[in-house]
Design an enzyme around this catalytic site. Sequence first.
Site, short mmCIF file in Angstrom:
data_model
loop_
_atom_site.label_atom_id
_atom_site.label_comp_id
_atom_site.label_asym_id
_atom_site.label_seq_id
_atom_site.Cartn_x
_atom_site.Cartn_y
_atom_site.Cartn_z
N CYS A 2 7.46 -10.70 -2.63
CA CYS A 2 7.46 -11.54 -3.82
C CYS A 2 7.54 -12.98 -3.33
O CYS A 2 7.42 -13.24 -2.15
CB CYS A 2 8.63 -11.18 -4.73
SG CYS A 2 10.08 -10.53 -3.88
N ARG A 27 0.22 -12.76 -3.97
CA ARG A 27 1.10 -11.87 -3.21
C ARG A 27 1.48 -10.62 -3.99
O ARG A 27 1.98 -9.65 -3.43
CB ARG A 27 2.36 -12.62 -2.79
CG ARG A 27 2.09 -13.75 -1.83
CD ARG A 27 3.31 -14.63 -1.65
NE ARG A 27 4.37 -13.95 -0.91
CZ ARG A 27 4.54 -14.04 0.40
NH1 ARG A 27 3.73 -14.78 1.11
NH2 ARG A 27 5.53 -13.42 0.98
N TRP A 74 8.42 -8.66 -7.42
CA TRP A 74 7.75 -7.35 -7.34
C TRP A 74 8.85 -6.31 -7.32
O TRP A 74 9.67 -6.28 -6.41
CB TRP A 74 6.90 -7.27 -6.07
CG TRP A 74 6.03 -6.06 -5.99
CD1 TRP A 74 4.77 -5.90 -6.49
CD2 TRP A 74 6.35 -4.83 -5.32
NE1 TRP A 74 4.29 -4.64 -6.19
CE2 TRP A 74 5.24 -3.97 -5.47
CE3 TRP A 74 7.46 -4.37 -4.61
CZ2 TRP A 74 5.20 -2.68 -4.94
CZ3 TRP A 74 7.44 -3.09 -4.09
CH2 TRP A 74 6.31 -2.26 -4.25
N ASN A 98 14.17 -12.64 -1.81
CA ASN A 98 13.14 -11.72 -1.34
C ASN A 98 13.79 -10.74 -0.38
O ASN A 98 14.66 -11.13 0.39
CB ASN A 98 12.02 -12.46 -0.60
CG ASN A 98 11.08 -13.19 -1.53
OD1 ASN A 98 11.18 -13.08 -2.74
ND2 ASN A 98 10.15 -13.93 -0.95
N GLY A 99 13.32 -9.49 -0.39
CA GLY A 99 13.86 -8.50 0.53
C GLY A 99 14.70 -7.47 -0.19
O GLY A 99 14.60 -7.30 -1.41
N GLU A 485 -10.56 3.10 6.31
CA GLU A 485 -10.48 1.78 5.70
C GLU A 485 -11.24 1.73 4.37
O GLU A 485 -10.77 1.14 3.39
CB GLU A 485 -11.02 0.73 6.67
CG GLU A 485 -11.08 -0.69 6.14
CD GLU A 485 -9.73 -1.29 5.80
OE1 GLU A 485 -9.72 -2.34 5.14
OE2 GLU A 485 -8.69 -0.71 6.17
N LYS A 489 -9.60 0.86 0.73
CA LYS A 489 -10.09 -0.20 -0.16
C LYS A 489 -10.34 0.34 -1.56
O LYS A 489 -9.99 -0.29 -2.55
CB LYS A 489 -11.37 -0.82 0.40
CG LYS A 489 -11.15 -1.70 1.59
CD LYS A 489 -10.44 -2.99 1.20
CE LYS A 489 -9.84 -3.66 2.43
NZ LYS A 489 -8.60 -3.04 2.91
N GLU A 492 -7.04 1.02 -3.29
CA GLU A 492 -6.26 -0.19 -3.56
C GLU A 492 -6.70 -0.90 -4.83
O GLU A 492 -5.86 -1.33 -5.63
CB GLU A 492 -6.39 -1.17 -2.39
CG GLU A 492 -5.55 -0.85 -1.18
CD GLU A 492 -5.73 -1.89 -0.10
OE1 GLU A 492 -4.70 -2.35 0.44
OE2 GLU A 492 -6.87 -2.25 0.21
N HIS A 508 -12.59 22.03 8.25
CA HIS A 508 -11.17 22.32 8.40
C HIS A 508 -10.36 21.95 7.16
O HIS A 508 -9.15 21.75 7.24
CB HIS A 508 -10.61 21.61 9.63
CG HIS A 508 -11.25 22.04 10.91
ND1 HIS A 508 -10.85 23.16 11.61
CD2 HIS A 508 -12.29 21.52 11.60
CE1 HIS A 508 -11.61 23.31 12.68
NE2 HIS A 508 -12.48 22.32 12.71
N LYS A 607 0.47 -8.86 -1.04
CA LYS A 607 -0.31 -9.29 0.11
C LYS A 607 0.49 -9.18 1.40
O LYS A 607 0.01 -8.66 2.39
CB LYS A 607 -0.78 -10.73 -0.10
CG LYS A 607 -1.66 -11.26 1.03
CD LYS A 607 -2.95 -10.46 1.13
CE LYS A 607 -3.84 -10.94 2.24
NZ LYS A 607 -5.00 -10.06 2.42
#
Length: 612
Positions: A2, A27, A74, A98-99, A485, A489, A492, A508, A607
């Site tokens: 955040c 962010r 957040w 934050n944290g 990747e 994407k 996300e 498999h 972010k």
Amino acid sequence: MCGIVGGIAERNITEILIEGLKRLEYRGYDSAGVAVINQGQLLRERQVGKVINLADAVAAHHLQGNLGIAHTRWATHGKPSEQNAHPHASGNVAVVHNGIIENYQELKQELQQLGYVFSSQTDTEVVAHLVNHALKQTPDLLQAVQSIVPRLKGAYALGIVWTEQPDELIAVREGSPLVIGVGIGENFISSDQLALLPVTNRFIYLEEGDIVRLKRNSIEIFVNGQAIDRPVKELDAAVTNSSKGEYKHFMLKEIFEQPDAVQQTIAQALDADTLKPDFLAKANQTFAAIQQIQIIACGTSYHAGMVAKYWCEQIIGLPCHVEIASEYRYRHPVIVANTLFLCISQSGETADSLAALRDIQRRAKQKHIPIHTMAICNVSTSSMIRETDFHLLTLAGPEIGVASTKAFTTQLAALMLLVLKIGEIKQTLAESLKQDIIKALWHCPKVLNETLKNDTEILRLSSLFVEKQHCLFLGRGTHFPIALEGALKLKEISYIHAEGYAAGELKHGPLALVDNDMPVVILAPKDEMLDKLKSNMEEVQTRGGELFVFADEHSDIHAQDRKHVVHIPQVSEWLAPIIYCVPVQLLSYHVAVLRGTDVDQPRNLAKSVTVE
């Protein structure tokens, strides 16, 4: 995960705080708030949702003051709500954080027994009450904060104000990034320097354990109660551009910036057909001695590391291991002497990667095992750069979109440069292969530009994904990480469930998922695995799967019923991963736009992941 902005000035600071929060929106957050001190009163406003909601409320209530703190949250502890939004207050003390305070439940019970009433579900509120309680023993805010910090367990950055000392702001950094913005007759704090660029380009980057007292004309930094100095650094104006320009979203802008970003990254190391003599020259002796590489990273950076593993072992014959930082840091791995521990991170503040780095440094020192550390990072002032022996910058410029794009391609370019450097020093790289790769690196930006010309065709194909709920991405060799990747994407930003698989694993398990409603994205460069990949495509088609193939223009793969093909310009097989990630980025972007999601700020994500 955040954002913090705070400051003290002679002028009204509210607009500066709000503008700072707007610049931190990328962010990720779910609520926002601000607290200012005005004529001995603590004035606070908090809103769920976007910063514009807070800005409107602040304007409506004419909130003004010369000292203030602001925050975008957040949610970690407690759902998004006004009560859980920061700043939190206790009496005339206000705190942004934050944290995560890991022992907050224990502290909360203690404070409740002392009569403190909690109005939120957050871990942060314990900090406000602890400071308030400490001020009953001392009339000085700095001393109060210094007395309670040892009781906090976890990672945190704090900004704290008190009405009785309206001329100072206290800040703390412990495991979560925090910078000081140095002005003239005014000073600021923020979790990201970008938030403060409208008011200053001069910064002090705080270290672990720093406690700061900010006044309008002074900055005091303390470690374990002792005053220390930290250097002031001026930020290069070249890294300050965070405008979308002509693009609808930052993500699309950053996708199209990749040719220039890769060009900048390789140019720092290459001189015509050779590596510059001064490129990583300080590491020459280290590179000659290392026996293996251990890559530690998270998310997209982890995928870049997976590609690098193939390169290290196939090009220069150096053993390379890759591990997710959040797993590596907790399994107490065996430390092997003469290992290069390589951390990869866009921000250089990724909590799990930093924690893994610090843990391995501590354990190696305790056991007297010689190791070396290195960072590949996009932020020259980050903790990871400061805490490693060597570093290699990815010159991507600011990346605002949460879904990483140009940071990934520049990480791959930087990793290939590192492979070339180590191979040259250890004399395990054939000169002819080195020349071929360098030539291909210089050619890479042109191929990226040609690949981006497929944007319109990829947009057309994206419409076929809009109603889908699941998707498979398949690749082989160095394109297995690109499949991972691509799936990441799509997940996300479009919220479609997607999985990346090594194509040889189809039988498999994943083949059971393939039916008429399952799109399967194939990455098909022209390499030694192409024929095997074609067999995998046949397996999918036989089960009714719809293929979306990104194929080399000379692969002899052509479109047919339920097989859509986008041809990619020919490129060296070693650098194909840099090129083939672009079409999957564009695919994910266009699908997300068509589905109406928030491309640059996808739900539940941030972010810079600065907490576990």
